[in-house]
Structures are given as C-alpha cells and as structure tokens.
Design an enzyme around this catalytic site. Structure first.
Site, PDB file in Angstrom:
ATOM      1  N   HIS A  95       4.086   5.781  11.679  1.00 41.34           N
ATOM      2  CA  HIS A  95       3.672   5.625  10.280  1.00 41.34           C
ATOM      3  C   HIS A  95       2.716   6.783   9.970  1.00 41.34           C
ATOM      4  O   HIS A  95       1.504   6.594   9.853  1.00 41.34           O
ATOM      5  CB  HIS A  95       2.989   4.274  10.100  1.00 41.34           C
ATOM      6  N   LYS A 115      26.481  -2.804  -0.659  1.00 37.16           N
ATOM      7  CA  LYS A 115      27.949  -2.656  -0.595  1.00 37.16           C
ATOM      8  C   LYS A 115      28.380  -1.929   0.671  1.00 37.16           C
ATOM      9  O   LYS A 115      29.551  -1.633   0.861  1.00 37.16           O
ATOM     10  CB  LYS A 115      28.449  -1.880  -1.819  1.00 37.16           C
ATOM     11  N   ARG A 173       0.798  -1.224   0.000  1.00 39.07           N
ATOM     12  CA  ARG A 173       0.000   0.000   0.000  1.00 39.07           C
ATOM     13  C   ARG A 173       0.833   1.277   0.000  1.00 39.07           C
ATOM     14  O   ARG A 173       0.602   2.179  -0.811  1.00 39.07           O
ATOM     15  CB  ARG A 173      -0.934   0.052   1.220  1.00 39.07           C
ATOM     16  N   THR A 174       1.767   1.370   0.926  1.00 39.57           N
ATOM     17  CA  THR A 174       2.468   2.649   1.086  1.00 39.57           C
ATOM     18  C   THR A 174       3.270   2.968  -0.177  1.00 39.57           C
ATOM     19  O   THR A 174       3.160   4.058  -0.753  1.00 39.57           O
ATOM     20  CB  THR A 174       3.370   2.608   2.333  1.00 39.57           C
ATOM     21  N   ARG A 204      10.855   3.913   3.807  1.00 40.44           N
ATOM     22  CA  ARG A 204      10.464   2.950   4.852  1.00 40.44           C
ATOM     23  C   ARG A 204      11.727   2.224   5.292  1.00 40.44           C
ATOM     24  O   ARG A 204      12.548   1.844   4.451  1.00 40.44           O
ATOM     25  CB  ARG A 204       9.449   1.947   4.323  1.00 40.44           C
TER      26      ARG A 204
HETATM   27  N1   CP Z   1      -0.612  -0.139   5.650  1.00 42.31           N
HETATM   28  C1   CP Z   1       0.632  -0.365   5.172  1.00 42.31           C
HETATM   29  O1   CP Z   1       1.604   0.293   5.583  1.00 42.31           O
HETATM   30  O2   CP Z   1       0.698  -1.350   4.242  1.00 42.31           O
HETATM   31  P1   CP Z   1       2.027  -1.786   3.475  1.00 42.31           P
HETATM   32  O3   CP Z   1       2.941  -2.418   4.500  1.00 42.31           O
HETATM   33  O4   CP Z   1       1.574  -2.744   2.414  1.00 42.31           O
HETATM   34  O5   CP Z   1       2.663  -0.538   2.927  1.00 42.31           O
END
Ligand code: CP
Length: 308
Positions: A133, A84, A55-56, A105
């Site tokens: 998040h 590396k 999703r993100t 992320r």
């Molecule tokens: N909700 C969410 O962060 O989903 P993903 O881990 O698929 O990005």
C-alpha cells in the site's frame, strides 16, 4: 530524475530523494492551497476500486478536486463491465483513454502491477490484497516528517496483523531505507510479519528487529506505535478471526508509561484496537495522519502528471 509518467506500484519504485521532493511540495500544498487550485485543470483521475475504501479513494478524489481536476471511477466493480467478465487488461486499455491517471485497489496481489503493463497513463497502487500500500506509506512518512521533524534514528513498533497487513509491509520496507531505524514487531504468533519481508530488510538494510506478542514489552521504548486492525476480510474462516480479533486493545491505561512524544499512528479504519478514549491524548495522531494523505496524494499526482 523526473517522476512524470511513472507508475507507483511498490514504494521501492521511488528513491528517498524523490520521496523528499514529494513531501516538500505536499507541505507547501497544505500551507498555500490557493497556489495549486488550477494545477490539474483539464486532468482526469480514475479511481478503480475493486475493494472498499474510505481514506484512499476519497483522499485521492479530494486531492484531484483541490487541484482543479475531475474524477470518475467505481467503488463497486459489480457496477462496471467487470461484472460481465471483462479482464483487468481490457478495462485498463479502455480507461487509459478516459483518464490521465489511474488509482487502483484490488483484492488480488499484483493486479496494479499487471495493469501498469497495459496502461499508457500512470497507475498508482491503492492497495493490492495483503501485499503493498505505497500511498499509505507516503502518508505515514509525511506524518512522521511533519510531527517528528525528520525520519531517522527512530524506534518503531508495528502492532496487530503483520501477516496480511499491506500497510505495514510497505512501511517497514520503506522506513528501513532511512538511517538508524529499528523495529519491534508486535503480533500474535499466527499473524507475524512474513519471513520474506523480515529477511529482506535485515539483509538489505541491516535493521534490528525484535518480535514479541506483548504490547506492554515495547510501550516505554518506542518513538512510534503503529497500530493496525485485525482484518476479518483476510481470514479464511470466521473462527480464526474471532480468536484473534481482540489481541490488542490500546487504552489510556496502557499508554501511561509511553514516551511523552511518542506518536500513536494507525492507517485506519479501526475496529476496536484503539479505545475511543485514547483519541484525545496528544500522542494520538491518526486523524491528522489521514488528513496528510490528501496533501501527499496531491503532490504525488502532480509529479506523475508532470504538472509541477
Ligand atoms: N488506510 C486505508 O487504506 O484506508 P481505506 O481502506 O479506508 O482506504
């Protein structure tokens, strides 16, 4: 105050008025997508994902493409020079010359914040370990605003892995800033919300919190039931995960006494904590929620880039 050039690392980086501005434009982006087709013409988004995501990552990429911009990045750091031994700071000092905005992320808490110290372009935290998040929270707030009309005087249950769950850490901190919110924290004893977060929201916003291990205790009381996954990847050993993985499994039977207008939310992915039979209940809004994530991220990037 303009959001141009700002980073988004923690939801507290923005005021509630700034959230509102983002939501208003996001709602228009959903209704009138043709108005925004060239908004990010010539802009480049870099997605640096050191952890898996559906999703993100893809909602950010979809968001940039829907505004006429371009995307680059990695979803496996081992295909980059990280393999590396390149440091985060060096990666960022290079990538900010290749892109106008970066979403990161990372499994390590604080990695996006560290990156923001070295970046000449906005850094967005796409999830850092078990910490925060913030763009999931923007997605969650837009979902509540769209489906409930406004964000106030709501009883919210957060259920599942509240210890390592970055989505619920960001969400409770942010929802507590709105008027009249109260919370039920539903988790096994081993996965309770960290004390530092509970103390923070109680001291700062005077919110009421009730903790329980039983989801049945809250089912007929709440306006929002926010389910989360027990996250295998955050456990130090498999045995502990196996003991807890089936702690909560929402079924049609379990929601029969819930309010007619309760929202069942989930940041996704789910494993088995919501039975598939719940998906066709009108209260189940998690797929709508995932879609709202595109519009809120369009609006967020447009504001940080200063093109709106
Ligand atoms: N909700 C969410 O962060 O989903 P993903 O881990 O698929 O990005």
């Amino acid at each position: 105050m303009t959001l141009k050039g700002k980073h988004l690392i923690d939801p507290n980086d923005f005021t509630l008025e700034q959230f509102d501005t983002i939501f208003t434009i996001a709602q228009d982006m959903e209704k009138n997508p043709e108005k925004y087709l060239k908004l990010c013409d010539g802009k480049i988004l870099a997605t640096l994902f050191y952890e898996p995501s559906t999703r993100t990552k893809f909602s950010f990429e979809s968001a940039m493409l829907r505004m006429g911009g371009s995307i680059l990045g990695f979803s496996d750091a081992n295909t980059s020079s990280v393999k590396k031994g390149e440091s985060i700071s060096d990666t960022i000092k290079v990538m900010d010359g290749y892109a106008d905005i970066i979403v990161m992320r990372h499994p390590r808490e604080g990695a996006p914040k560290l990156s923001s110290k070295f970046s000449a372009v906005p850094i967005i935290n796409g999830g850092d370990g078990g910490h925060q998040h913030p763009t999931q929270t923007l997605t969650d707030l837009l979902t509540i605003k769209n489906l409930k009309g406004n964000i106030k005087n709501l009883k919210v249950a957060l259920c599942g892995d509240l210890k390592y769950g970055r989505t619920v850490h960001s969400l409770i901190k942010t929802l507590s800033r709105y008027e009249g919110m109260s919370f039920y924290l539903v988790s096994p004893q081993q996965l309770q919300m960290p004390s530092y977060i509970k103390e923070y929201v109680k001291n700062e916003y005077n919110v009421n919190i009730v903790e329980t291990e039983n989801i049945e205790d809250v089912m007929d009381k709440v306006d929002i039931l926010y389910m989360t996954r027990i996250q295998r990847e955050r456990f130090f050993n498999e045995e502990d995960y196996l003991k807890l993985k089936n702690s909560y499994i929402l079924t049609k039977d379990k929601i029969k006494n819930a309010k007619e207008d309760m929202l069942i939310m989930h940041p996704l992915p789910r494993v088995n904590e919501i039975d598939y039979s719940v998906d066709d209940d009108q209260r189940a809004v998690y797929f709508k929620q995932a879609k709202y994530g595109v519009y809120v991220r369009m609006s967020l990037m447009a504001h940080l880039l200063g093109v709106i």
